[in-house]
Write a protein that holds these residues in place. Structure first.
Motif, PDB file in Angstrom:
ATOM      1  N   SER A 175       0.509  -1.284   0.331  1.00  0.00           N
ATOM      2  CA  SER A 175       0.258  -0.116   0.060  1.00  0.00           C
ATOM      3  C   SER A 175       1.193   1.455  -0.242  1.00  0.00           C
ATOM      4  CB  SER A 175      -0.721  -0.363   1.294  1.00  0.00           C
ATOM      5  OG  SER A 175       0.034  -0.224   2.591  1.00  0.00           O
ATOM      6  N   ILE A 176       1.695   1.406  -0.585  1.00  0.00           N
ATOM      7  CA  ILE A 176       3.211   2.495  -0.442  1.00  0.00           C
ATOM      8  C   ILE A 176       3.471   2.825  -1.733  1.00  0.00           C
ATOM      9  CG2 ILE A 176       5.094   3.142  -0.159  1.00  0.00           C
ATOM     10  CD1 ILE A 176       5.117   1.312   2.825  1.00  0.00           C
ATOM     11  N   VAL A 177       3.340   3.708  -2.397  1.00  0.00           N
ATOM     12  CA  VAL A 177       3.702   4.317  -3.596  1.00  0.00           C
ATOM     13  C   VAL A 177       5.184   4.475  -3.281  1.00  0.00           C
ATOM     14  CG1 VAL A 177       3.495   5.041  -5.317  1.00  0.00           C
ATOM     15  CG2 VAL A 177       1.681   4.098  -4.846  1.00  0.00           C
ATOM     16  N   GLU A 178       6.384   4.538  -4.288  1.00  0.00           N
ATOM     17  CA  GLU A 178       7.631   5.468  -3.858  1.00  0.00           C
ATOM     18  C   GLU A 178       7.690   5.950  -4.940  1.00  0.00           C
ATOM     19  OE1 GLU A 178      10.913   2.883  -1.941  1.00  0.00           O
ATOM     20  OE2 GLU A 178       9.358   2.960  -0.325  1.00  0.00           O
ATOM     21  N   PHE A 222       7.061  10.657  -1.931  1.00  0.00           N
ATOM     22  CA  PHE A 222       7.420  11.601  -3.550  1.00  0.00           C
ATOM     23  C   PHE A 222       8.529  12.349  -2.670  1.00  0.00           C
ATOM     24  CE2 PHE A 222       6.918  15.230  -6.194  1.00  0.00           C
ATOM     25  CZ  PHE A 222       6.779  14.509  -7.722  1.00  0.00           C
ATOM     26  N   ILE A 223      10.103  11.859  -3.439  1.00  0.00           N
ATOM     27  CA  ILE A 223      11.393  12.592  -2.448  1.00  0.00           C
ATOM     28  C   ILE A 223      12.232  12.719  -3.922  1.00  0.00           C
ATOM     29  CG2 ILE A 223      10.591  11.839  -0.434  1.00  0.00           C
ATOM     30  CD1 ILE A 223      13.015   9.916  -0.694  1.00  0.00           C
ATOM     31  N   HIS A 224      12.986  13.973  -3.331  1.00  0.00           N
ATOM     32  CA  HIS A 224      13.790  14.542  -4.400  1.00  0.00           C
ATOM     33  C   HIS A 224      13.453  14.290  -5.716  1.00  0.00           C
ATOM     34  CE1 HIS A 224      17.198  13.565  -1.677  1.00  0.00           C
ATOM     35  NE2 HIS A 224      16.696  12.829  -1.037  1.00  0.00           N
ATOM     36  N   LEU A 239       2.631  11.457   4.368  1.00  0.00           N
ATOM     37  CA  LEU A 239       3.095  12.077   2.876  1.00  0.00           C
ATOM     38  C   LEU A 239       4.475  12.378   3.360  1.00  0.00           C
ATOM     39  CD1 LEU A 239       2.172  13.624  -0.110  1.00  0.00           C
ATOM     40  CD2 LEU A 239       0.807  14.696   1.038  1.00  0.00           C
ATOM     41  N   ARG A 240       5.267  11.615   1.972  1.00  0.00           N
ATOM     42  CA  ARG A 240       6.481  12.081   2.149  1.00  0.00           C
ATOM     43  C   ARG A 240       7.244  13.408   1.626  1.00  0.00           C
ATOM     44  NH1 ARG A 240       9.270   9.848   6.591  1.00  0.00           N
ATOM     45  NH2 ARG A 240       8.642   7.765   7.024  1.00  0.00           N
ATOM     46  N   LEU A 241       7.265  14.386   1.400  1.00  0.00           N
ATOM     47  CA  LEU A 241       7.473  15.953  -0.352  1.00  0.00           C
ATOM     48  C   LEU A 241       8.564  16.396   0.264  1.00  0.00           C
ATOM     49  CD1 LEU A 241       4.177  17.175   0.103  1.00  0.00           C
ATOM     50  CD2 LEU A 241       5.290  15.237  -1.689  1.00  0.00           C
ATOM     51  N   SER A 242       9.399  15.135   1.011  1.00  0.00           N
ATOM     52  CA  SER A 242      11.215  15.802   0.738  1.00  0.00           C
ATOM     53  C   SER A 242      12.157  16.131  -0.232  1.00  0.00           C
ATOM     54  CB  SER A 242      11.752  15.202   2.252  1.00  0.00           C
ATOM     55  OG  SER A 242      11.706  13.863   2.030  1.00  0.00           O
TER      56      SER A 242
END
Length: 691
Positions: A31-34, A55-57, A80-83
């Motif tokens: 259930s994780i989208v990278e 959603f990083i870099h 939600l990761r937007l780093s």
């Protein structure tokens, strides 16, 4: 390669099957989208069931509500990761559809101060974690949190933001935060505001020179953080701690003071920490540090991690008192302390009060001598870690009667041999983990028992099994212990008495067999012996220098016939001189010498064969000697068969004589007797004519 990869996924939602298309640089894991480092400028299609978006870099620059138009079900997204996405501005409505959001990470983005302040005001009601680490321009306190009123955020991370001062009015809006992380800033001053729900405070890697004051201004004991449990002050510039430093932290359970500039641990430094359970102090530069009497005195302390680079004799000047008032301590770690200079008696005195200890670590603490005194009387010990020392052995009873023992780590020491009396097999079998790797083992018979144990034990119980390497002897150097093989006799040398039995019994059997062979063939041996002597000592007599005309070979039982019948005919009637052993053997000589000499001095040998003759060893000896002289020197033989010899009494020699020589057969018939004597006289006359 296609610009897009089509990943067909069957998603059951309200009974409908949907097909979802993912961008090529994105990966779906459960259930994780990278979507990492794909230089994306938009968020691609996200399946309905996804609960975490990473959603990083990438490159977003501006975040609005439209940024998430491809997220099918934002209400289901919890993380939600937007780093590190180069975000500069964030609209206040950007996350309104993420009603179930529990964690938002916008770290590493150069967010404008205004956008950040508005964002914090918008997210104030999120019940979760907000990560604002390494945002572009330094956070301006208190303006940044000015809209942060009555918020419900549980965890706030403000790491690596170059904060220098955090004053009480800056933090007045954070009163409901439970976890506050201010690590890796440049904080020199911290003034706490009242934070009634704060439980965890991280202040690691800052520039504090003193322990912050957690008491209310003007109050002696009321705390600004009445529910704090964990405080990390490691990697600051604190020089001094006192018992008063922790006066308003009565609920604190865990404290980390590592990597500061402490040289003194004062008496009763934990006095105002009645609930403290874990204390960690690791100092790389503290060569002259020392612990005063009862510095760690505490009824609640359960775990003490003391890693001070320096000699134990300096660190623990009061060996009897250092650990004497920590009744509930169950976990003790002493790292980098140079224990080798401390006498054994002091080591025992230092650790003897800790009878309830369950976990003891003394890794890399310079132990060279036998460390058994450290674990003496610790019957509840569960784990012992003494790796990276120079230990070469323990006392015989060090691990006996320790039924709770489960973990033993002794890697990188100086163990050459392991004695089964020190490490009983029953003890090793009860362990759940064992690490004796990287020791200079001598793979000889003294280690054979341990090698066999390694081969049979469950391999999951032995750490780094491939690093159990032989250092010696040369034949096994560099070989893994589990590949070493010994023969039975290599490691089970026989006792001297067993060797005596092994050698003695076969030797005795051989001697008995030889004796039996010699006994059974003694007459043959005698015969060949005298043949050798004859060749060496006797020369054939030339001319008529014989003493006897005939040597009579007979058995004693036939002496009546010889004396009463043979002698009268040949000696009295015919004038021959016969040699008979009863009359002519020389007294004092051995019998076999008499036989040999008399046969030598006789022209002829008369063999008087009978059953008694056939079973007499001396008679057979005479027969063999005469037969050989007959073959070698032409000695004349006259054979008289006195009686018929039973088949069981006929040996090979008699059988040969009877088959190769014409013999005279004695009879009691009157006519036959006359014929016998005439033939005997003729035989004697013919034998004498050659001399």
């Amino acid at each position: 390669m296609f610009a897009f990869c089509l990943l067909m996924m069957l998603l059951v939602s309200n009974g409908n099957i949907k097909c979802v298309k993912l961008y090529k640089s994105c990966v779906l894991k459960a259930s994780i989208v990278e979507c990492k480092g794909g230089n994306l400028t938009f968020i691609p299609n996200i399946p309905d069931h996804v609960t975490e978006i990473v959603f990083i870099h990438n490159y977003l620059s501006r975040v609005t509500e439209a940024t998430f138009v491809n997220v099918s079900r934002p209400i289901y997204v919890k993380i939600l990761r937007l780093s590190n996405d180069d975000i500069v501005t964030i609209r206040n409505s950007s996350f309104v559809r993420f009603l179930g959001l529990k964690k938002l990470d916008v770290s590493g983005n150069p967010i404008e101060a205004k956008s950040l302040r508005i964002l914090l005001g918008t997210l104030c009601q999120m019940k979760g974690t907000l990560m604002l680490n390494s945002v572009g321009s330094p956070i301006k306190l208190p303006d940044t949190f000015s809209l942060f009123n009555h918020c419900k955020i549980n965890e706030l991370c403000l790491e690596k933001n170059e904060l220098t001062q955090v004053l009480s009015n800056y933090m007045q809006h954070l009163n409901d935060v439970k976890v506050l992380k201010l690590n890796n800033n440049k904080i020199t001053l911290l003034q706490m505001s009242y934070m009634r729900r704060l439980e965890i405070l991280y202040l690691s890697h800052n520039r504090l020179t003193d322990v912050p004051n957690f008491c209310k201004i003007g109050e002696s004991s009321d705390s600004m953080v009445p529910n704090i449990e964990i405080l990390r002050l490691d990697a600051n510039k604190i020089f001094v701690v006192k018992s008063e430093s922790f006066r308003c932290l009565t609920t604190l359970k865990q404290l980390d003071l590592s990597n500061n500039y402490l040289n003194l641990f004062p008496e009763d430094m934990l006095l105002h920490l009645p609930m403290i359970e874990q204390l960690e102090i690791r100092l790389d530069i503290a060569y002259h540090a020392h612990v005063e009497k009862y510095a760690f005195r505490s009824k609640s302390l359960k775990t003490l991690d003391l890693g001070v680079h320096g000699p134990a004799v300096t660190l623990f000047p009061f060996v009897k008192e250092t650990f004497s008032n920590i009744p509930n301590l169950i976990n003790l770690t002493i790292a980098q302390v140079e224990m080798f200079r401390m006498p054994k008696t002091q080591v025992y005195e230092l650790f003897s009060p800790l009878e309830g200890l369950k976990y003891l670590t003394c890794a890399q603490c310079g132990m060279k001598s036998n460390p058994s005194s450290m674990i003496k009387k610790k019957k509840d010990l569960v784990k012992l870690n003494m790796s990276y020392n120079s230990i070469d052995g323990f006392d015989r009873d060090s691990f006996r009667s320790k039924k709770s023992f489960r973990y033993l780590f002794l890697s990188k020491n100086k163990f050459i041999h392991l004695s089964p009396s020190v490490f009983p097999v029953d003890f090793l079998n009860q362990l759940e983990l064992l690490d004796l790797s990287e020791n200079p083992f001598s793979c000889d018979c003294n280690l054979a028992w341990f090698i066999e144990w390694l081969k049979t034990v469950n391999k999951s119980k032995v750490c780094k099994l491939n690093d159990y390497i032989c250092a010696s002897p040369y034949r096994f150097a560099g070989e893994r212990l589990i590949n070493v093989e010994f023969t039975f006799l290599e490691c089970h040398p026989l006792k001297s008495w067993l060797w005596a039995i092994i050698i003695g019994i076969p030797s005795l059997v051989v001697i008995i067999i030889i004796a039996l062979i010699v006994y059974r063939n003694r007459w043959n041996i005698k015969h060949y012996y005298y043949l050798c002597r004859k060749k060496r000592n006797y020369a054939q007599i030339e001319g008529n220098d014989y003493l006897f005309d005939a040597f009579v070979s007979y058995n004693q039982e036939d002496s009546d016939w010889v004396i009463k019948k043979l002698l009268p005919v040949l000696e009295e009637d015919c004038g021959y001189k016969l040699c008979i052993h009863e009359r002519d053997f020389v007294p004092g000589l051995y019998i076999d010498d008499n036989i040999a000499q008399c046969i030598q001095k006789s022209k002829t040998v008369i063999l008087v064969l009978s059953n008694s003759y056939a079973i007499s060893k001396w008679c057979i000896f005479e027969l063999k000697l005469a037969s050989n002289m007959h073959v070698e020197n032409g000695l004349k033989l006259i054979v008289i068969l006195l009686q018929e010899i039973k088949p069981g009494n006929i040996n090979n020699r008699i059988k040969t004589v009877l088959q190769s020589t014409t013999y005279l057969e004695w009879t009691d018939d009157e006519i036959g007797v006359d014929l016998f004597w005439n033939k005997l006289k003729d035989a004697m006359r013919e034998a004498q004519q050659n001399y």
